[in-house]
Motif scaffolding. Structure first.
Motif, PDB file in Angstrom:
ATOM      1  N   UNK A  77      59.758  25.721  26.387  1.00 38.95           N
ATOM      2  CA  UNK A  77      59.940  24.287  26.152  1.00 38.95           C
ATOM      3  C   UNK A  77      59.942  24.003  24.647  1.00 38.95           C
ATOM      4  N   UNK A  78      60.655  22.977  24.261  1.00 34.22           N
ATOM      5  CA  UNK A  78      60.770  22.600  22.854  1.00 34.22           C
ATOM      6  C   UNK A  78      59.770  21.481  22.549  1.00 34.22           C
ATOM      7  N   UNK A  79      59.008  21.647  21.475  1.00 30.47           N
ATOM      8  CA  UNK A  79      58.044  20.643  21.019  1.00 30.47           C
ATOM      9  C   UNK A  79      58.431  20.231  19.603  1.00 30.47           C
ATOM     10  N   UNK A  80      58.635  18.925  19.412  1.00 29.79           N
ATOM     11  CA  UNK A  80      59.018  18.438  18.082  1.00 29.79           C
ATOM     12  C   UNK A  80      58.135  17.247  17.707  1.00 29.79           C
ATOM     13  N   UNK A  81      57.311  17.439  16.675  1.00 28.52           N
ATOM     14  CA  UNK A  81      56.473  16.347  16.176  1.00 28.52           C
ATOM     15  C   UNK A  81      57.357  15.356  15.431  1.00 28.52           C
ATOM     16  N   UNK A  82      57.256  14.084  15.788  1.00 28.93           N
ATOM     17  CA  UNK A  82      58.131  13.085  15.172  1.00 28.93           C
ATOM     18  C   UNK A  82      57.502  12.386  13.976  1.00 28.93           C
ATOM     19  N   UNK A  83      56.174  12.236  13.979  1.00 31.72           N
ATOM     20  CA  UNK A  83      55.571  11.476  12.879  1.00 31.72           C
ATOM     21  C   UNK A  83      54.300  12.114  12.309  1.00 31.72           C
ATOM     22  N   UNK A  84      54.140  13.426  12.543  1.00 35.03           N
ATOM     23  CA  UNK A  84      53.003  14.136  11.939  1.00 35.03           C
ATOM     24  C   UNK A  84      53.467  15.471  11.378  1.00 35.03           C
ATOM     25  N   UNK A  93      48.599   5.149  10.383  1.00 35.06           N
ATOM     26  CA  UNK A  93      49.415   5.249  11.600  1.00 35.06           C
ATOM     27  C   UNK A  93      48.665   4.704  12.804  1.00 35.06           C
ATOM     28  N   UNK A  94      49.438   4.200  13.767  1.00 33.51           N
ATOM     29  CA  UNK A  94      48.860   3.709  15.012  1.00 33.51           C
ATOM     30  C   UNK A  94      48.997   4.722  16.136  1.00 33.51           C
ATOM     31  N   UNK A  95      49.898   5.707  15.937  1.00 36.31           N
ATOM     32  CA  UNK A  95      50.145   6.658  17.027  1.00 36.31           C
ATOM     33  C   UNK A  95      50.612   8.007  16.491  1.00 36.31           C
ATOM     34  N   UNK A  96      50.551   8.992  17.392  1.00 38.53           N
ATOM     35  CA  UNK A  96      51.163  10.298  17.174  1.00 38.53           C
ATOM     36  C   UNK A  96      52.238  10.431  18.234  1.00 38.53           C
ATOM     37  N   UNK A  97      53.450  10.751  17.815  1.00 37.40           N
ATOM     38  CA  UNK A  97      54.570  10.857  18.747  1.00 37.40           C
ATOM     39  C   UNK A  97      55.134  12.278  18.719  1.00 37.40           C
ATOM     40  N   UNK A 119      42.621  15.093  25.564  1.00 42.67           N
ATOM     41  CA  UNK A 119      43.183  13.886  24.959  1.00 42.67           C
ATOM     42  C   UNK A 119      44.194  13.255  25.893  1.00 42.67           C
ATOM     43  N   UNK A 120      44.029  11.978  26.169  1.00 46.20           N
ATOM     44  CA  UNK A 120      44.975  11.238  26.989  1.00 46.20           C
ATOM     45  C   UNK A 120      46.205  10.893  26.156  1.00 46.20           C
ATOM     46  N   UNK A 121      47.375  11.303  26.671  1.00 52.00           N
ATOM     47  CA  UNK A 121      48.629  10.943  26.011  1.00 52.00           C
ATOM     48  C   UNK A 121      49.504  10.209  27.013  1.00 52.00           C
ATOM     49  N   UNK A 122      50.225   9.231  26.536  1.00 53.34           N
ATOM     50  CA  UNK A 122      51.147   8.453  27.368  1.00 53.34           C
ATOM     51  C   UNK A 122      52.471   9.208  27.453  1.00 53.34           C
ATOM     52  N   UNK A 129      59.067  11.758  25.601  1.00 52.76           N
ATOM     53  CA  UNK A 129      58.155  11.457  24.513  1.00 52.76           C
ATOM     54  C   UNK A 129      56.704  11.355  24.986  1.00 52.76           C
ATOM     55  N   UNK A 130      55.807  12.046  24.261  1.00 52.09           N
ATOM     56  CA  UNK A 130      54.368  11.908  24.443  1.00 52.09           C
ATOM     57  C   UNK A 130      53.831  11.065  23.289  1.00 52.09           C
ATOM     58  N   UNK A 131      52.962  10.108  23.619  1.00 57.44           N
ATOM     59  CA  UNK A 131      52.407   9.230  22.588  1.00 57.44           C
ATOM     60  C   UNK A 131      50.879   9.199  22.732  1.00 57.44           C
TER      61      UNK A 131
END
Length: 165
Positions: A77-84, A93-97, A119-122, A129-131
């Motif tokens: 699977x591909x994992x790409x951090x968008x804002x970290x 920041x308000x979130x990690x995406x 950790x609970x992620x949305x 997207x995981x947030x």
């Protein structure tokens, strides 16, 4: 890339009113790849249908007529951090995406931890997207974020980063 002949089941444009079970016998599938095999529908793309083994046959339920065969998924699977990024100060920041994708068998599950605690992620499946909405679990100073993602045949990817708050 197929380990069985392509089986044509009626006409793809004809509706199928209920689920039906199909079994396809694997041919020349190396034993080491057996746990990575799945039945796929074939059109412009491969459509995963899954499958369970019973001797040399892979069996699954389908909801559409069309062409089917067996292939394997060995791609992580591909994992790409968008804002970290590593050692980023995220105090404003308000979130990690994190975007997670799997091209064939699909994402089966994921697990995130922050400083070793679950950790609970949305999950936003429409956007893959995981947030994580930053809360009190993210303590002042250095924090260790870890994400583990598995696809439906057990391929696993990991992402780790230290963040500063």
């Amino acid at each position: 890339g197929f380990f069985a002949p392509v089986h044509k089941i009626h006409k793809p444009e004809k509706p199928l009113q209920d689920w039906c079970e199909i079994s396809i016998k694997a041919e020349d599938l190396p034993e080491r790849l057996k746990n990575k095999a799945l039945i796929v529908g074939i059109n412009e793309n491969l459509i995963p249908a899954g499958g369970e083994w019973s001797e040399d046959f892979l069996t699954t339920k389908i909801r559409d007529f069309g062409d089917y065969s067996i292939t394997v998924d060995t791609v992580l699977p591909d994992i790409k951090a968008l804002n970290v990024t590593a050692n980023k100060n995220i105090s404003k920041q308000k979130s990690i995406k994190i975007k997670i994708e799997d091209k064939l068998s699909g994402i089966s599950n994921y697990q995130a931890t922050l400083n070793g605690k679950w950790l609970l992620m949305e999950w936003d499946p429409k956007n893959d997207l995981l947030i994580y909405w930053i809360d009190e679990m993210m303590t002042p100073g250095k924090n260790h974020f870890h994400l583990e993602v598995r696809d439906a045949v057990g391929n696993e990817s990991n992402y780790e980063v230290d963040l500063i708050r």
